[in-house]
Design a protein around this motif. Structure first.
Motif, PDB file in Angstrom:
ATOM      1  N   ARG A   1      -4.357   3.111  -8.321  1.00 43.74           N
ATOM      2  CA  ARG A   1      -3.504   1.910  -8.278  1.00 43.74           C
ATOM      3  C   ARG A   1      -3.860   1.060  -7.054  1.00 43.74           C
ATOM      4  NH1 ARG A   1       2.335   3.416 -10.990  1.00 43.74           N
ATOM      5  NH2 ARG A   1       1.469   4.777 -12.595  1.00 43.74           N
ATOM      6  N   GLU A   2      -4.239   1.734  -5.969  1.00 44.40           N
ATOM      7  CA  GLU A   2      -4.633   0.975  -4.766  1.00 44.40           C
ATOM      8  C   GLU A   2      -5.883   0.154  -5.029  1.00 44.40           C
ATOM      9  OE1 GLU A   2      -2.899   3.913  -1.275  1.00 44.40           O
ATOM     10  OE2 GLU A   2      -4.897   4.290  -2.038  1.00 44.40           O
ATOM     11  N   LYS A   3      -6.845   0.755  -5.751  1.00 41.28           N
ATOM     12  CA  LYS A   3      -8.097   0.018  -5.980  1.00 41.28           C
ATOM     13  C   LYS A   3      -7.887  -1.130  -6.954  1.00 41.28           C
ATOM     14  CE  LYS A   3     -12.233   2.111  -5.499  1.00 41.28           C
ATOM     15  NZ  LYS A   3     -13.467   2.855  -5.830  1.00 41.28           N
TER      16      LYS A   3
ATOM     17  N   ILE B   1     -12.708   5.384   2.990  1.00 40.40           N
ATOM     18  CA  ILE B   1     -12.271   6.489   2.123  1.00 40.40           C
ATOM     19  C   ILE B   1     -10.768   6.361   2.016  1.00 40.40           C
ATOM     20  CG2 ILE B   1     -11.905   8.985   1.968  1.00 40.40           C
ATOM     21  CD1 ILE B   1     -14.685   9.434   2.991  1.00 40.40           C
ATOM     22  N   LYS B   2     -10.289   6.330   0.777  1.00 41.29           N
ATOM     23  CA  LYS B   2      -8.850   6.260   0.522  1.00 41.29           C
ATOM     24  C   LYS B   2      -8.481   7.298  -0.533  1.00 41.29           C
ATOM     25  CE  LYS B   2      -6.660   2.415  -0.003  1.00 41.29           C
ATOM     26  NZ  LYS B   2      -5.547   3.048   0.736  1.00 41.29           N
ATOM     27  N   GLY B   3      -7.180   7.551  -0.616  1.00 41.94           N
ATOM     28  CA  GLY B   3      -6.706   8.471  -1.651  1.00 41.94           C
ATOM     29  C   GLY B   3      -6.111   9.751  -1.111  1.00 41.94           C
ATOM     30  N   GLY B   4      -6.024   9.857   0.227  1.00 44.34           N
ATOM     31  CA  GLY B   4      -5.381  11.028   0.808  1.00 44.34           C
ATOM     32  C   GLY B   4      -3.968  11.208   0.273  1.00 44.34           C
ATOM     33  N   GLY B   5      -3.325  10.090  -0.028  1.00 43.33           N
ATOM     34  CA  GLY B   5      -1.963  10.138  -0.584  1.00 43.33           C
ATOM     35  C   GLY B   5      -1.959  10.146  -2.111  1.00 43.33           C
ATOM     36  N   GLY B   6      -3.139  10.194  -2.709  1.00 41.90           N
ATOM     37  CA  GLY B   6      -3.233  10.348  -4.167  1.00 41.90           C
ATOM     38  C   GLY B   6      -3.079   9.062  -4.962  1.00 41.90           C
ATOM     39  N   ALA B   7      -3.045   7.906  -4.265  1.00 42.61           N
ATOM     40  CA  ALA B   7      -2.734   6.656  -4.982  1.00 42.61           C
ATOM     41  C   ALA B   7      -3.965   5.765  -5.165  1.00 42.61           C
ATOM     42  CB  ALA B   7      -1.648   5.891  -4.224  1.00 42.61           C
ATOM     43  N   LEU B   8      -5.164   6.354  -5.031  1.00 40.55           N
ATOM     44  CA  LEU B   8      -6.367   5.513  -4.949  1.00 40.55           C
ATOM     45  C   LEU B   8      -6.594   4.624  -6.164  1.00 40.55           C
ATOM     46  CD1 LEU B   8      -9.123   6.824  -6.660  1.00 40.55           C
ATOM     47  CD2 LEU B   8      -8.314   8.717  -5.258  1.00 40.55           C
TER      48      LEU B   8
ATOM     49  N   ILE C   1      -1.707  -5.069   1.838  1.00 41.00           N
ATOM     50  CA  ILE C   1      -1.773  -4.345   3.119  1.00 41.00           C
ATOM     51  C   ILE C   1      -1.722  -2.857   2.788  1.00 41.00           C
ATOM     52  CG2 ILE C   1      -0.654  -3.920   5.345  1.00 41.00           C
ATOM     53  CD1 ILE C   1       0.681  -6.687   5.105  1.00 41.00           C
ATOM     54  N   ASP C   2      -2.761  -2.140   3.185  1.00 41.19           N
ATOM     55  CA  ASP C   2      -2.833  -0.729   2.797  1.00 41.19           C
ATOM     56  C   ASP C   2      -3.486   0.080   3.922  1.00 41.19           C
ATOM     57  OD1 ASP C   2      -2.627   1.541   1.269  1.00 41.19           O
ATOM     58  OD2 ASP C   2      -3.792   0.785  -0.428  1.00 41.19           O
ATOM     59  N   GLY C   3      -3.299   1.374   3.870  1.00 40.16           N
ATOM     60  CA  GLY C   3      -3.891   2.274   4.863  1.00 40.16           C
ATOM     61  C   GLY C   3      -5.253   2.766   4.400  1.00 40.16           C
ATOM     62  N   ALA C   4      -5.838   3.662   5.193  1.00 30.10           N
ATOM     63  CA  ALA C   4      -7.119   4.281   4.819  1.00 30.10           C
ATOM     64  C   ALA C   4      -7.200   5.635   5.516  1.00 30.10           C
ATOM     65  CB  ALA C   4      -8.283   3.407   5.248  1.00 30.10           C
ATOM     66  N   ASP C   5      -7.973   6.522   4.915  1.00 29.54           N
ATOM     67  CA  ASP C   5      -8.197   7.829   5.538  1.00 29.54           C
ATOM     68  C   ASP C   5      -9.362   7.778   6.520  1.00 29.54           C
ATOM     69  OD1 ASP C   5      -6.158   9.337   4.037  1.00 29.54           O
ATOM     70  OD2 ASP C   5      -7.353   8.641   2.349  1.00 29.54           O
ATOM     71  N   GLU C   6     -10.354   6.951   6.203  1.00 24.07           N
ATOM     72  CA  GLU C   6     -11.460   6.673   7.127  1.00 24.07           C
ATOM     73  C   GLU C   6     -11.941   5.245   6.883  1.00 24.07           C
ATOM     74  OE1 GLU C   6     -13.737  10.975   7.794  1.00 24.07           O
ATOM     75  OE2 GLU C   6     -14.714   9.441   6.583  1.00 24.07           O
TER      76      GLU C   6
ATOM     77  N   SER D   1      -7.718   6.965  15.015  1.00 24.83           N
ATOM     78  CA  SER D   1      -8.391   8.202  14.585  1.00 24.83           C
ATOM     79  C   SER D   1      -9.114   8.020  13.245  1.00 24.83           C
ATOM     80  CB  SER D   1      -7.378   9.353  14.466  1.00 24.83           C
ATOM     81  OG  SER D   1      -6.514   9.126  13.355  1.00 24.83           O
ATOM     82  N   LYS D   2      -8.764   6.963  12.517  1.00 24.29           N
ATOM     83  CA  LYS D   2      -9.380   6.745  11.192  1.00 24.29           C
ATOM     84  C   LYS D   2     -10.726   6.024  11.281  1.00 24.29           C
ATOM     85  CE  LYS D   2      -5.540   8.128   9.160  1.00 24.29           C
ATOM     86  NZ  LYS D   2      -4.711   7.207   8.438  1.00 24.29           N
ATOM     87  N   SER D   3     -11.002   5.466  12.448  1.00 19.27           N
ATOM     88  CA  SER D   3     -12.204   4.657  12.618  1.00 19.27           C
ATOM     89  C   SER D   3     -13.380   5.577  12.947  1.00 19.27           C
ATOM     90  CB  SER D   3     -11.925   3.671  13.756  1.00 19.27           C
ATOM     91  OG  SER D   3     -13.074   2.978  14.069  1.00 19.27           O
TER      92      SER D   3
ATOM     93  N   GLY E   1       0.816  -1.211   0.000  1.00 19.94           N
ATOM     94  CA  GLY E   1       0.000   0.000   0.000  1.00 19.94           C
ATOM     95  C   GLY E   1       0.851   1.263   0.000  1.00 19.94           C
ATOM     96  N   THR E   2       0.141   2.384   0.147  1.00 20.94           N
ATOM     97  CA  THR E   2       0.794   3.700   0.080  1.00 20.94           C
ATOM     98  C   THR E   2       0.387   4.520   1.298  1.00 20.94           C
ATOM     99  OG1 THR E   2       0.849   3.662  -2.320  1.00 20.94           O
ATOM    100  CG2 THR E   2       0.909   5.839  -1.295  1.00 20.94           C
ATOM    101  N   GLY E   3       1.329   5.332   1.780  1.00 22.44           N
ATOM    102  CA  GLY E   3       1.006   6.245   2.884  1.00 22.44           C
ATOM    103  C   GLY E   3       1.863   5.966   4.104  1.00 22.44           C
ATOM    104  N   SER E   4       1.599   6.764   5.156  1.00 19.52           N
ATOM    105  CA  SER E   4       2.487   6.704   6.323  1.00 19.52           C
ATOM    106  C   SER E   4       2.257   5.457   7.173  1.00 19.52           C
ATOM    107  CB  SER E   4       2.300   7.963   7.175  1.00 19.52           C
ATOM    108  OG  SER E   4       0.947   8.100   7.548  1.00 19.52           O
ATOM    109  N   THR E   5       1.105   4.794   7.044  1.00 24.29           N
ATOM    110  CA  THR E   5       0.879   3.548   7.786  1.00 24.29           C
ATOM    111  C   THR E   5       1.429   2.367   6.982  1.00 24.29           C
ATOM    112  OG1 THR E   5      -1.160   4.614   8.532  1.00 24.29           O
ATOM    113  CG2 THR E   5      -0.826   2.318   9.190  1.00 24.29           C
ATOM    114  N   ALA E   6       1.121   2.359   5.695  1.00 24.04           N
ATOM    115  CA  ALA E   6       1.657   1.303   4.822  1.00 24.04           C
ATOM    116  C   ALA E   6       3.194   1.323   4.858  1.00 24.04           C
ATOM    117  CB  ALA E   6       1.149   1.488   3.400  1.00 24.04           C
TER     118      ALA E   6
HETATM  119  C1  5RP Z   1      -3.040   6.826  -0.244  1.00 25.50           C
HETATM  120  C2  5RP Z   1      -4.016   6.275   0.719  1.00 25.50           C
HETATM  121  C3  5RP Z   1      -3.545   6.042   2.114  1.00 25.50           C
HETATM  122  O1  5RP Z   1      -3.691   4.710   2.411  1.00 25.50           O
HETATM  123  C4  5RP Z   1      -4.353   6.905   3.034  1.00 25.50           C
HETATM  124  O2  5RP Z   1      -4.228   8.242   2.597  1.00 25.50           O
HETATM  125  C5  5RP Z   1      -3.891   6.758   4.473  1.00 25.50           C
HETATM  126  O3  5RP Z   1      -2.610   7.284   4.581  1.00 25.50           O
HETATM  127  P1  5RP Z   1      -1.854   7.366   5.969  1.00 25.50           P
HETATM  128  O4  5RP Z   1      -1.564   5.972   6.376  1.00 25.50           O
HETATM  129  O5  5RP Z   1      -0.633   8.179   5.651  1.00 25.50           O
HETATM  130  O6  5RP Z   1      -2.744   8.070   6.943  1.00 25.50           O
HETATM  131  O7  5RP Z   1      -5.149   5.990   0.426  1.00 25.50           O
HETATM  132  O8  5RP Z   1      -3.647   7.079  -1.467  1.00 25.50           O
END
Ligand code: 5RP
Length: 237
Positions: free
Chosen positions: A104-106, A95-102, A82-87, A122-124, A27-32
């Motif tokens: 390829r992630e989908k 909701i995903k895509g905060g990091g702009g990768a939605l 394994i990927d992160g989520a914004d909510e 905090s995302k829940s 996945g993409t982002g600070s959790t992934a």
């Molecule tokens: C990137 C995403 C990320 O998974 C989402 O933005 C969560 O990121 P972070 O783990 O940094 O909070 O969808 O497109």
């Protein structure tokens, strides 16, 4: 406990499911990020996997960590992403895509046996929508596409790059961040977004995640699991 620790706990817990011989979506982002780092550590100690990255940033990180990446055409199906989520809500709608990768992630999630979401608590949320929904749109006639998005009842901002100018995704598209009211029917919004020409993909992931691992303030993890029971999907937590 600060957010980063909660992210790390969740991500490292998910990596416990990674086994020798698996094909893994990164996945993409600070959790992934924490999941990729942990997988890298295991690879350096002998774990053998093949991986596919959901963004150029995750691809770079995987290469730095020595994780073997497979060309897409050589992988039929991934065992797990394994990927992160914004909510995320209690039915594992995301909701995903905060990091702009939605996009390829989908695509990657769709071609995975299991999508495991890792997040700090905090995302829940009980209802999706406080986080503006990222929608990837084609640059051509984007003003018309934005008009069509506004007609769905949201306000729209075209995402800007950090240094100024428009933000472009890894696919050369724009991101329209769409602020809806809190969503009663994310499925309905998802269907309406998909009908707009110019929308490449949106960040609502409905019916895609199999499990969420949520890192909590007290250092524990909370799990939400989708299971099929009597032909219906139910969510245990
Ligand atoms: C990137 C995403 C990320 O998974 C989402 O933005 C969560 O990121 P972070 O783990 O940094 O909070 O969808 O497109």
């Amino acid at each position: 406990m600060v957010d980063n620790n909660m992210k790390q706990i969740a991500a490292e817990h998910a990596v416990k499911y990674v086994q020798d011989g698996m094909k893994i979506g990164l996945g993409t982002g600070s959790t992934a990020y924490f999941a990729i780092m942990k997988i890298g550590e295991l690879v350096q100690s002998g774990l053998r996997i093949q991986a596919v990255a959901t963004s150029k940033a995750s691809e770079r990180l995987a290469i730095e960590q020595g994780i073997p990446l497979s060309p897409i055409e050589q992988v039929r199906r991934l065992d797990m992403t394994i990927d992160g989520a914004d909510e995320l809500d209690g039915q594992l709608r995301l909701i995903k895509g905060g990091g702009g990768a939605l996009l390829r992630e989908k695509i990657t999630a769709f071609h995975s046996e299991r999508l495991v979401i890792v997040a700090d608590e905090s995302k829940s949320v009980s209802r999706l929508g406080a986080f503006p929904l990222p929608v990837e749109i084609i640059p051509f006639a984007y003003e018309w596409t934005v008009e069509a998005l506004i007609e769905l009842g949201c306000s729209v901002r075209i995402r800007r790059a950090e240094g100024g100018g428009s933000y472009f995704t890894d696919n050369g598209n724009l991101i329209a961040d769409c602020q809806f009211e809190l969503m009663d029917e994310p499925e309905e919004i998802a269907a309406r977004l998909s009908r707009i020409p110019g929308v490449v993909e949106h960040g609502l992931f409905v019916g895609m995640a199999d499990q969420a691992i949520i890192g909590c303030h007290d250092g524990t993890v909370r799990m939400v699991q989708a299971r099929e029971r009597s032909g219906k999907i139910v969510f245990d937590s």
